[in-house]
Design an enzyme around this catalytic site. Sequence first.
Site, PDB file in Angstrom:
ATOM      1  N   ASP A 122       0.920  -1.183  -0.005  1.00 48.12           N
ATOM      2  CA  ASP A 122      -0.064  -0.134   0.061  1.00 48.12           C
ATOM      3  C   ASP A 122       0.927   1.233  -0.046  1.00 48.12           C
ATOM      4  OD1 ASP A 122       1.042   0.228   2.572  1.00 48.12           O
ATOM      5  OD2 ASP A 122      -0.624   0.193   3.507  1.00 48.12           O
ATOM      6  N   ASP A 172       1.660   4.596   2.383  1.00 42.14           N
ATOM      7  CA  ASP A 172       1.214   4.998   3.727  1.00 42.14           C
ATOM      8  C   ASP A 172       1.669   6.689   3.919  1.00 42.14           C
ATOM      9  OD1 ASP A 172       0.702   2.630   5.070  1.00 42.14           O
ATOM     10  OD2 ASP A 172       2.614   2.102   4.308  1.00 42.14           O
ATOM     11  N   ASP A 215      -3.021   4.300   2.872  1.00 46.61           N
ATOM     12  CA  ASP A 215      -3.526   4.528   4.318  1.00 46.61           C
ATOM     13  C   ASP A 215      -3.079   6.392   4.716  1.00 46.61           C
ATOM     14  OD1 ASP A 215      -4.400   2.069   4.767  1.00 46.61           O
ATOM     15  OD2 ASP A 215      -2.451   1.466   5.906  1.00 46.61           O
TER      16      ASP A 215
HETATM   17  P1  8DG Z   1       4.291  -2.535   3.005  1.00 41.31           P
HETATM   18  O1  8DG Z   1       3.005  -1.602   2.885  1.00 41.31           O
HETATM   19  O2  8DG Z   1       5.269  -2.108   2.047  1.00 41.31           O
HETATM   20  O3  8DG Z   1       3.809  -3.984   2.620  1.00 41.31           O
HETATM   21  O4  8DG Z   1       4.884  -2.491   4.594  1.00 41.31           O
HETATM   22  P2  8DG Z   1       4.573  -1.627   5.339  1.00 41.31           P
HETATM   23  O5  8DG Z   1       4.465  -0.144   4.824  1.00 41.31           O
HETATM   24  O6  8DG Z   1       5.751  -1.734   6.683  1.00 41.31           O
HETATM   25  O7  8DG Z   1       3.531  -1.880   6.124  1.00 41.31           O
HETATM   26  P3  8DG Z   1       2.036  -1.316   6.802  1.00 41.31           P
HETATM   27  O8  8DG Z   1       0.972  -2.489   7.024  1.00 41.31           O
HETATM   28  O9  8DG Z   1       1.547  -0.475   5.532  1.00 41.31           O
HETATM   29  O10 8DG Z   1       2.304  -0.436   7.968  1.00 41.31           O
HETATM   30  C1  8DG Z   1       3.262   0.741   7.927  1.00 41.31           C
HETATM   31  C2  8DG Z   1       3.439   1.034   9.476  1.00 41.31           C
HETATM   32  O11 8DG Z   1       2.260   1.722  10.055  1.00 41.31           O
HETATM   33  C3  8DG Z   1       3.562  -0.238  10.401  1.00 41.31           C
HETATM   34  O12 8DG Z   1       4.933  -0.342  11.008  1.00 41.31           O
HETATM   35  C4  8DG Z   1       2.658  -0.276  11.244  1.00 41.31           C
HETATM   36  C5  8DG Z   1       2.292   1.001  11.467  1.00 41.31           C
HETATM   37  N1  8DG Z   1       0.956   1.550  11.896  1.00 41.31           N
HETATM   38  C6  8DG Z   1       0.993   2.269  12.875  1.00 41.31           C
HETATM   39  N2  8DG Z   1      -0.341   2.409  13.342  1.00 41.31           N
HETATM   40  C7  8DG Z   1      -1.060   1.905  12.416  1.00 41.31           C
HETATM   41  C8  8DG Z   1      -2.492   1.763  12.261  1.00 41.31           C
HETATM   42  O13 8DG Z   1      -3.234   2.296  13.109  1.00 41.31           O
HETATM   43  N3  8DG Z   1      -2.891   1.055  11.324  1.00 41.31           N
HETATM   44  C9  8DG Z   1      -1.944   0.640  10.414  1.00 41.31           C
HETATM   45  N4  8DG Z   1      -2.597   0.014   9.309  1.00 41.31           N
HETATM   46  N5  8DG Z   1      -0.774   0.538  10.300  1.00 41.31           N
HETATM   47  C10 8DG Z   1      -0.319   1.060  11.444  1.00 41.31           C
HETATM   48  O14 8DG Z   1       1.903   2.812  13.532  1.00 41.31           O
HETATM   49 MN    MN Z   2       2.601   0.219   3.817  1.00 38.25          MN
HETATM   50 MN    MN Z   3      -0.315   0.700   5.545  1.00 35.94          MN
END
Ligand code: 8DG
Ligand code: MN
Ligand code: MN
Length: 359
Positions: free
Chosen positions: A193, A195, A283
């Site tokens: 995704d 972020d 996100d």
């Molecule tokens: P990817 O998307 O590349 O596969 O990996 P990522 O970017 O490391 O994973 P992610 O699932 O998108 O999460 C990014 C970071 O956001 C992860 O360290 C967890 C953090 N995070 C928070 N709070 C929250 C929350 O409330 N919801 C979500 N979905 N993630 C959160 O710190």
């Molecule tokens: Mn991510």
């Molecule tokens: Mn995310």
Amino acid sequence: MKPTCSVSCCKVTERSDEGDAFEVLAENYEFNNMDGQCLAFRRAASVLKCLPWVVWCLGATQDLPCLGQHTKEVMEELLQCGRSFEVEELLSDERYQTFKLFTSVFGVGPKTAEKWFCRGLRSFNDILTDPSIHLNRMQQSGFLHYGDISRAVSKAEAVSLRSIIDEAVHAIAPAAAVALTGGFCRGKEFGHDVDLIVTTPELGMEESLLPYVTDELKKQGILLYCDYQASTFDMRKLPNHHFEAMDHFSKCFLILRLEGSQVEGGLHCAEGDSRGWRAVRVDLVSPPMDRYAFALLGWTGSRQFERDLRKFARKERGMLLDNHALYDKKKGRSAKRLSCKQSREGCKAYQRGGSTGET
Ligand code: 8DG
Ligand code: MN
Ligand code: MN
């Protein structure tokens, strides 16, 4: 099956879709609600992934932290046979395969997967044709855009989405800040995704920012799904003692339509896909400006790194850290600012002393 020659990345085979041996075991523990064992394998995977050298024999790992009996047995098998029979058995296990398939849908976690599995459902077709199954809005979108959102998002696509959000945010808040975080902030070329952190210098205004932004995306016709969660942040609360990935800032989980013409080098789409657009998971989180550094550090991940960083703060510094604040227990007050670089360097020193690395 072609065996690998080392366990540095613990592959069962060279075929990437069969994944990481430790990740398969960790996932299976997660599916069975065995959090301790799941974490043990994720930690072990982190330790091996951050090694600057290749593991050729088990003896070379004896001084490494976080490698328990079970992980060593799996490693030994990988080194001797080039494969793990336990992992291979799991990969062909019906329960594991079904959980893996079901949880790959946006909005479906292990609990829902278990419910569907116990009802005898085994495929997407079983779910979508069962009249007794009620899908919530998130799951409906998950199925609708399944092909697109299970496809990796490229860095170019992330940069393009950042610009789209940047423009929408600045139309209503010219002084706002928009930052790419998550895996792309750690230098990954692909992610699941995008972020983004958005905030404004005027404290309090950030709370109304996301509804404005999603309205604007809707007007542009690119908002395919939106789950908005208003802030429940209480600035009087101290950081949590326990690791909690979710924070209390206002946020939204989106699916956006991204046009190929907006992406440098084109979309990361399946071959033969001629639609000219794809759906992408995005996100957005909106902390108050004075919590921006803590939110950025927390959202940059990885989850394992965040877990270890908090442990480092607690055990080595007598501090409590989460996505909202850094609290010094000895001084009885919160840090006003945070140097992310220093925190990461501090954690690296801690890792040398026995914690796990970033994945
Ligand atoms: P990817 O998307 O590349 O596969 O990996 P990522 O970017 O490391 O994973 P992610 O699932 O998108 O999460 C990014 C970071 O956001 C992860 O360290 C967890 C953090 N995070 C928070 N709070 C929250 C929350 O409330 N919801 C979500 N979905 N993630 C959160 O710190
Ligand atoms: Mn991510
Ligand atoms: Mn995310």
